[in-house]
Design an enzyme around this catalytic site. Structure first.
Site, PDB file in Angstrom:
ATOM      1  N   ALA A  39     -28.004 -42.088 -57.301  1.00  0.00           N
ATOM      2  CA  ALA A  39     -26.641 -42.561 -57.574  1.00  0.00           C
ATOM      3  C   ALA A  39     -26.112 -43.248 -56.328  1.00  0.00           C
ATOM      4  O   ALA A  39     -26.686 -43.125 -55.246  1.00  0.00           O
ATOM      5  CB  ALA A  39     -25.730 -41.386 -57.927  1.00  0.00           C
ATOM      6  N   LYS A  40     -25.056 -43.993 -56.469  1.00  0.00           N
ATOM      7  CA  LYS A  40     -24.349 -44.569 -55.326  1.00  0.00           C
ATOM      8  C   LYS A  40     -22.935 -44.858 -55.769  1.00  0.00           C
ATOM      9  O   LYS A  40     -22.690 -45.122 -56.960  1.00  0.00           O
ATOM     10  CB  LYS A  40     -25.027 -45.863 -54.883  1.00  0.00           C
ATOM     11  N   GLY A  41     -22.011 -44.812 -54.838  1.00  0.00           N
ATOM     12  CA  GLY A  41     -20.632 -45.100 -55.200  1.00  0.00           C
ATOM     13  C   GLY A  41     -19.854 -45.582 -54.009  1.00  0.00           C
ATOM     14  O   GLY A  41     -20.414 -45.782 -52.929  1.00  0.00           O
TER      15      GLY A  41
END
Ligand code: NAD
Length: 430
Positions: free
Chosen positions: A119-121
Site C-alpha cells: 500500500a502507499k498513501g
C-alpha cells in the site's frame, strides 16, 4: 566502461522518461508475467489496486483560517497479509502515484517473503509550509479519516517522504485514542520510546550496503578497494555510504540536492554530515573536487548507488554511466528506458525492491515486537536483517542464474510467483 548506446536517438524510449510510477509499475508487472506461467486473470487483477481511499483533510492553520487538503491510501494487494507501505506529505502526491508505489510495496514484501501486502498513501501538501502544530493537526485528522481502513491487522502505514517517526507517533496516538487502547502495531517507523524498533532508521541503507557487498563478490571482486559513488546523503545514502566505508570500500563521491564532492582516495564518510545531522551540508565538507549530481552518475567507479530520488537514470544518460554495477538505493531511480540501455550494455542493476527492502523488513520486526510486547536489541535486529537479506539475495540469484534475465526481472519473478501462487491457492471470491 565505454559508452556503447545511442539510446537518446530512440523516440519511444524518450517518451518513457516522463512515465509515472504507476506506468512503470504496470510495465514491470507485465514484463515479469511473460517470464512465468501465471494466470492472466491474476495478472490483470494485480495491475489494479484492491481499493483507493480518497479523503478530505481540513486543517486549522495557526492564524485560525482553515485549509483543505486531499489525502489518499491506495491498497494494492493483501493476499499474503495486511497492507504495508509509507505515507508521504508532498505537493505532488496523486492517486496514481500512490497506486504505483503501493504495487512496488507488494513486490518488495513478497521478494523478502514478509507476510504483508502493499500500500502507499499520503497528503498532497508541502510539509515545509506547515508549522509543527499544523503538521500534528493534519496528521491527527488524516488518521481519523483513515481509521476504518488502517489497523495492525489490516493496513500498517510507515514514514515516507515528508513524514517522520514523530508523524507516526501522532498517527499511532490518534488511532489509539479512537480505539480506546494503545495500539503501537498500527504504524511502524515510530520512535523507539513508543514501540519503534532499534535499527529501523538505518535499515534501508544497511540493506543497500549488504546487497552491494553480495553483488560485488558475486562478480568476483572484493569490497575492499571497490570504488563507490552515492547520490543522496540522507537516511538511505549516508547509512549505506558509512557501512560500505567501514567494510573497506572507497566511497569516492557523495552528493545532496545541491551537488556532490569527490576524492579518488575515498571520502571520510563519517565526517560528512548526513541529511538528518545537518541538511544539505555535503558541499560544505572539504574535498579535492566537487561534482554536479549529473556528473556523479557518470563517474568512472565500480559501483553507482542512486539513493536520492526517482527517475534519475534515464534513456538520455544511461549510455554515459561508467559504473560496472548499479545498486538502487532510492525507489524507482531507473526508468524503463534506462533499464533497457543497461541490459544492452550488460551493466547489472540490483533493483530497489531487493536492495532497499531492509526498511520494510525492520518494519516487520517492529510490528512483531509491538504485537508481542517484547523489545529486540539492536544486535538482534542486525542479525535477523542480515539473515533475511542473505536469504532474499540467494533466492533472487537462483532465478538470475536459472533464466536469461536481469536482476530486476529475477526479483520480480520471485515476488510475482509468490503473490500469484497465493492468489491461485486462495481463489477468487465470490
Ligand atoms: P532523505 O530525505 O533522508 O535524504 C534524501 C537525500 O537526497 C538528501 O541528501 C537530499 O539532499 C538528496 N536529494 C534530494 N533531492 C535530490 C536530487 N534531486 N538530486 C540529488 N540529491 C537529492 O531520504 P531517504 O529516506 O534517504 O530516501 C531516499 C530514497 O530512498 C527515496 O527514493 C526513498 O523513497 C527511498 N527509500 C527510503 C526508505 C526509508 O525508509 N528512508 C526506504 C526505502 C526507500
Amino acid at each position: 566502461m565505454a559508452s556503447t548506446s545511442t539510446a537518446n536517438d530512440d523516440p519511444e524510449r524518450e517518451s518513457e522518461e516522463s512515465e509515472s510510477a504507476l506506468e512503470t509499475a504496470r510495465r514491470q508487472l507485465r514484463r515479469a508475467a511473460t517470464l512465468l506461467d501465471v494466470d492472466e486473470n491474476i495478472v490483470e487483477r494485480l495491475a489494479h489496486p484492491k481499493a483507493v481511499h480518497e479523503v478530505t483533510v481540513p486543517v486549522e492553520r495557526d492564524d485560525g483560517t482553515v485549509d483543505v487538503f486531499t489525502g489518499y491510501r491506495a491498497q494494492h494487494d493483501s493476499v499474503r497479509g495486511p497492507f504495508k507501505g509509507g505515507l508521504r506529505y508532498h505537493p505532488d502526491v496523486t492517486r496514481d502515484e500512490c497506486v504505483g508505489l503501493g504495487m512496488w510495496m507488494t513486490w518488495k514484501c513478497a521478494v523478502m517473503d514478509l507476510p504483508f501486502g502493499g500500500a502507499k498513501g499520503g497528503v498532497a501538501v508541502d510539509p515545509k509550509s506547515l508549522s509543527d502544530a499544523e503538521t500534528e493537526r493534519l496528521t491527527r485528522r488524516f488518521a481519523g479519516e483513515l481509521r476504518d481502513v488502517i489497523g495492525p491487522n489490516t493496513d500498517i502505514p510507515a514514514p515516507d517522504m515528508g513524514t517522520t517517526p514523530q508523524t507516526m507517533a501522532w498517527l499511532m496516538d490518534a488511532y489509539s485514542m479512537q480505539e480506546g487502547e494503545t495500539t503501537p502495531g498500527v504504524v511502524t517507523g515510530k520512535p523507539p520510546v513508543v514501540g519503534g524498533s532499534e535499527g529501523r532508521d538505518a535499515a534501508p541503507g544497511r540493506s543497500v550496503a549488504l546487497v552491494t557487498r553480495e553483488a560485488v563478490e558475486y562478480y568476483g571482486d572484493d569490497l575492499a578497494g571497490t570504488t563507490v559513488a552515492i547520490q543522496g546523503f540522507g537516511s538511505v545514502g549516508a547509512n549505506a555510504a558509512r557501512l560500505l566505508d567501514d567494510w573497506g570500500a572507497d566511497v569516492v563521491a557523495v552528493s545532496d540536492v545541491n551537488g556532490g564532492i569527490y576524492d579518488s582516495d575515498g571520502l571520510d564518510t563519517h565526517a560528512i554530515p548526513t541529511h538528518d545531522e545537518e541538511p544539505e551540508a555535503v558541499l560544505g565538507h572539504d574535498a579535492p573536487a566537487t561534482v554536479t549530481n549529473d556528473e556523479l552518475l557518470e563517474l568512472d567507479v565500480d559501483v553507482l548507488v542512486p539513493a536520492a530520488v526517482g527517475n534519475v537514470l534515464t534513456a538520455a544518460n544511461a549510455g554515459d554511466v561508467s559504473a560496472d554495477l548499479v545498486v538502487e538505493g532510492a525507489n524507482g531511480p531507473t526508468t524503463s528506458g534506462a533499464s533497457e540501455v543497461f541490459a544492452e550494455r550488460e551493466i547489472p542493476v540490483v533493483p530497489d525492491i531487493l536492495a532497499n527492502a531492509g526498511g520494510v523488513t525492520v518494519s516487520y520486526f517492529e510490528w512483531l515486537q509491538d504485537i508481542n510486547r517484547r523489545k529486540w536489541s539492536l544486535e538482534r535486529v542486525h542479525e535477523e536483517l542480515d539473515a533475511e537479506m542473505q536469504s532474499a539475495w540467494r533466492r533472487v540469484r537462483e532465478e538470475f542464474e536459472a533464466r536469461d534475465v536481469t536482476w530486476r526481472e529475477a526479483a520480480y519473478v520471485v515476488a510475482l510467483s509468490r503473490v500469484a501462487e497465493a492468489h491461485a491457492t486462495r481463489g477468487l471470491w465470490p
